[in-house]
Design an enzyme around this catalytic site. Structure first.
Site, short mmCIF file in Angstrom:
data_model
loop_
_atom_site.label_atom_id
_atom_site.label_comp_id
_atom_site.label_asym_id
_atom_site.label_seq_id
_atom_site.Cartn_x
_atom_site.Cartn_y
_atom_site.Cartn_z
N GLY A 158 87.15 117.55 -0.03
CA GLY A 158 86.81 116.40 0.88
C GLY A 158 87.42 115.78 1.79
O GLY A 158 88.73 116.42 2.22
N ILE A 165 89.24 112.62 2.63
CA ILE A 165 90.85 112.34 2.23
C ILE A 165 91.35 113.25 1.40
O ILE A 165 92.67 113.30 1.73
CB ILE A 165 90.75 110.86 1.64
CG1 ILE A 165 89.87 109.96 2.83
CG2 ILE A 165 91.96 110.19 1.56
CD1 ILE A 165 89.54 108.45 2.02
N ASP A 197 87.16 120.70 -7.17
CA ASP A 197 85.88 120.31 -6.39
C ASP A 197 84.75 120.89 -6.64
O ASP A 197 84.42 122.17 -6.79
CB ASP A 197 86.21 120.53 -4.94
CG ASP A 197 85.70 119.38 -4.14
OD1 ASP A 197 86.32 118.74 -3.33
OD2 ASP A 197 84.24 119.11 -4.03
N ASN A 198 83.60 120.09 -6.93
CA ASN A 198 82.38 120.66 -7.33
C ASN A 198 81.54 121.35 -5.79
O ASN A 198 80.74 121.57 -6.02
CB ASN A 198 81.42 119.72 -8.02
CG ASN A 198 81.13 118.31 -7.55
OD1 ASN A 198 81.41 118.26 -6.19
ND2 ASN A 198 80.26 117.77 -8.14
N ASP A 239 82.80 120.98 -12.13
CA ASP A 239 82.49 119.70 -12.18
C ASP A 239 83.26 118.78 -13.05
O ASP A 239 83.14 119.12 -14.31
CB ASP A 239 80.87 119.44 -12.44
CG ASP A 239 80.17 118.25 -12.12
OD1 ASP A 239 80.82 117.02 -12.42
OD2 ASP A 239 79.25 118.14 -11.36
N SER A 299 88.98 101.14 -3.26
CA SER A 299 88.59 100.62 -1.92
C SER A 299 88.63 99.03 -1.68
O SER A 299 88.69 98.47 -2.96
CB SER A 299 87.03 101.12 -2.08
OG SER A 299 86.43 100.28 -0.74
N TYR A 356 78.15 101.70 -5.91
CA TYR A 356 79.35 102.43 -5.65
C TYR A 356 80.59 101.50 -5.76
O TYR A 356 81.63 102.04 -6.28
CB TYR A 356 79.22 103.03 -4.16
CG TYR A 356 80.55 103.08 -3.60
CD1 TYR A 356 81.35 104.50 -3.96
CD2 TYR A 356 81.00 102.46 -2.56
CE1 TYR A 356 82.36 104.38 -3.09
CE2 TYR A 356 82.39 102.62 -1.89
CZ TYR A 356 83.09 103.55 -2.23
OH TYR A 356 84.23 103.62 -1.90
N LYS A 374 84.15 101.51 -8.55
CA LYS A 374 85.41 101.35 -7.83
C LYS A 374 86.25 100.43 -8.85
O LYS A 374 87.21 100.61 -9.46
CB LYS A 374 85.77 101.10 -6.69
CG LYS A 374 85.30 102.40 -5.57
CD LYS A 374 86.07 103.63 -5.67
CE LYS A 374 85.62 104.85 -5.09
NZ LYS A 374 86.45 106.08 -5.55
N ASN A 410 89.48 100.91 6.00
CA ASN A 410 88.35 102.10 6.67
C ASN A 410 89.10 103.28 7.25
O ASN A 410 89.60 103.35 8.30
CB ASN A 410 87.57 101.42 7.67
CG ASN A 410 86.52 100.51 7.21
OD1 ASN A 410 86.92 99.26 6.33
ND2 ASN A 410 85.26 100.39 7.39
N ARG A 461 86.79 95.26 10.89
CA ARG A 461 87.44 95.93 9.81
C ARG A 461 88.76 96.46 10.12
O ARG A 461 89.33 96.31 11.19
CB ARG A 461 86.69 97.21 9.48
CG ARG A 461 85.28 97.00 9.38
CD ARG A 461 85.08 96.56 7.76
NE ARG A 461 83.67 96.49 7.42
CZ ARG A 461 82.91 95.45 7.56
NH1 ARG A 461 83.41 94.40 8.11
NH2 ARG A 461 81.71 95.23 7.18
N GLY A 511 74.20 93.58 3.43
CA GLY A 511 75.19 94.06 2.53
C GLY A 511 76.52 94.14 3.47
O GLY A 511 77.74 94.16 2.76
C1 UD1 Z 1 81.43 101.22 4.14
C2 UD1 Z 1 81.59 100.74 2.60
C3 UD1 Z 1 82.65 100.72 2.00
C4 UD1 Z 1 83.22 102.06 1.99
C5 UD1 Z 1 83.60 102.44 3.35
C6 UD1 Z 1 84.05 103.98 3.36
C7 UD1 Z 1 79.42 99.18 2.88
C8 UD1 Z 1 78.86 97.76 2.91
N1 UD1 Z 1 80.74 99.47 2.58
O1 UD1 Z 1 82.44 100.19 4.72
O2 UD1 Z 1 82.53 100.25 0.57
O3 UD1 Z 1 84.35 101.94 0.96
O4 UD1 Z 1 82.09 102.47 3.95
O5 UD1 Z 1 83.13 104.85 3.06
O6 UD1 Z 1 78.78 100.02 3.21
N2 UD1 Z 1 78.47 99.90 12.00
C9 UD1 Z 1 77.67 99.97 13.15
N3 UD1 Z 1 76.94 100.76 13.56
C10 UD1 Z 1 76.88 102.00 12.74
C11 UD1 Z 1 77.52 102.18 11.62
C12 UD1 Z 1 78.50 101.12 11.33
O7 UD1 Z 1 77.74 98.78 13.81
O8 UD1 Z 1 76.01 102.85 12.93
C13 UD1 Z 1 79.38 98.77 11.67
C14 UD1 Z 1 79.13 98.15 10.31
O9 UD1 Z 1 78.33 97.00 10.53
C15 UD1 Z 1 80.62 97.61 10.07
C16 UD1 Z 1 81.68 98.84 10.70
O10 UD1 Z 1 80.63 99.40 11.62
O11 UD1 Z 1 80.82 96.40 10.69
C17 UD1 Z 1 81.90 99.79 9.90
O12 UD1 Z 1 80.97 100.29 9.16
P1 UD1 Z 1 81.32 101.54 8.18
O13 UD1 Z 1 81.99 102.51 8.68
O14 UD1 Z 1 79.87 101.87 7.39
O15 UD1 Z 1 82.16 100.97 6.90
P2 UD1 Z 1 82.26 99.54 5.80
O16 UD1 Z 1 80.63 99.08 5.95
O17 UD1 Z 1 83.02 98.92 6.37
#
Ligand code: UD1
Length: 344
Positions: free
Chosen positions: A12, A14, A33-34, A60, A127, A152, A156, A182, A234, A300
């Protein structure tokens, strides 16, 4: 050659970057890995970077007998880095049992077998989602663990607790829990990177796919948050930097550097970056204009979170190093590589 390390989920995103850094540091790597969300060609990428093809077992971990056979076939594994898990937040809300079964049963099987095979180190891929929206920023490891917003995220938290309880009950191994912020970017060689299946849910793959024309437009989820520019904040951490932290974590346990048998570390840069800032930095670094529009908030999402990474800096001797523009360029280079190979 240093110790033999089992990297579960090592094909995968990471996991593959970590396999590279382990090999570069002299460790012998066995990958399990599966391939449920990855492609075995990644192993070629690892070999192209390091010159070494890691041992690979397609299996698996929910199958305890198969896992036992792996330990029999590869004697002398000293440490395990457990990446193998389902990780799509939205999917976990729709299919909670799939997530609880996959992420928990695999962990239980591993914890059961580790002592039998003399494995003394476990690094767990956790996470920052365990903090929810923290009361204070930047968030450090003493912040309270909050109710998870998704199955999910809950897996964790539960896995962290299962590991701790097992160790407190006297299990003969130590563990480091790594709480990622992130993770973004790709290996600078563009040999390995993130390969999202279908429409990406995470921001950076969506950005690079929009930039290359696979997606017509990027949606920015909300610009009415109480942040300086209104978009969410983030802590974006380069995946190679992140991978290197795993090498430090394994060393920390195997070389008995810590006093505690189970310890959590934040892995982030310590800097909060807004969605709009990320978009503009991407445009400047790559000279590619992004077509984006502001849309409603995504359900969320927490408004803002970034790490206090001082504990990892001091105790693990690890620090995020790659500047954000370089990280974004690496992601772009990876997207161009996928296009060149006709993959995407
Ligand atoms: C998400 C997961 C988190 C996981 C992480 C890594 C949620 C609530 N959290 O984090 O648990 O560990 O991914 O896989 O889903 N955004 C946009 N447009 C897009 C996509 C994202 O504006 O098309 C924004 C989101 O609103 C956020 C930021 O970009 O503010 C980062 O989003 P994303 O990459 O999905 O990560 P997280 O939501 O922080």
């Amino acid at each position: 050659m240093k110790a033999k390390i089992l990297v579960t989920g090592g094909v995968g995103y990471i996991g593959s970057h970590t396999a590279v850094e382990l090999q570069k540091a002299g460790y012998e790597v066995v990958i399990l890995d599966n391939l449920s969300n990855s492609n075995a060609e990644v192993l070629d990428g690892i070999k192209n970077i390091t010159g070494i093809r890691p041992a690979f077992e397609k299996m698996d971990m929910q199958d305890k007998n198969a896992l036992r056979q792996l330990f029999e076939k590869h004697p002398g594994i000293k440490g395990v880095i457990n990446f193998a898990a389902s990780k799509a937040v939205g999917e976990s809300v729709k299919k909670p049992l799939l997530y609880y079964r996959n992420n928990l049963v695999t962990m239980l099987n591993l914890l059961d077998l580790m002592p039998e095979y003399g494995v003394t180190a476990l690094v767990f891929s956790s996470s920052c989602t365990v903090y929810g929206q923290p009361d204070r920023l930047p968030v450090d490891e003493t912040a309270p663990i909050k109710l998870a917003l998704s199955p999910y995220g809950n897996t964790k938290r539960i896995c962290e607790e299962i590991i701790a309880d097992t160790i407190y009950a006297g299990a003969p191994f130590k563990s480091v829990l790594l709480r990622y912020f992130n993770p973004i970017g790709a290996h600078p060689t563009a040999e390995i990177g993130e390969l999202p299946l279908g429409v990406p849910q995470n921001l950076l793959p969506y950005i690079t796919q929009t930039a290359i024309g696979i997606r017509p437009q990027l949606s920015v989820f909300g610009d009415d948050y109480e942040t300086p520019d209104g978009s969410c904040i983030r802590d974006y951490i380069n995946v190679v930097d992140l991978a290197k932290a795993h090498v430090k974590a394994i060393e920390y346990i195997l070389e008995n550097k810590g006093e505690k048998a189970v310890e959590a570390f934040n892995l982030g840069t310590g800097r909060g970056v807004s969605v709009l800032e990320l978009i503009h930095t991407f445009e400047e670094a790559t000279k590619v204009k992004l077509n984006y529009k502001i849309v409603n908030r995504r359900e969320g999402d927490i408004p803002q979170i970034w790490a206090n990474p001082e504990k990892a800096n001091k105790i693990l001797g690890w620090k995020a190093e790659v500047p954000l523009p370089d990280t974004l360029l690496s992601a772009w280079k990876w997207q161009l590589h996928l296009r060149e190979k006709g993959i995407m």
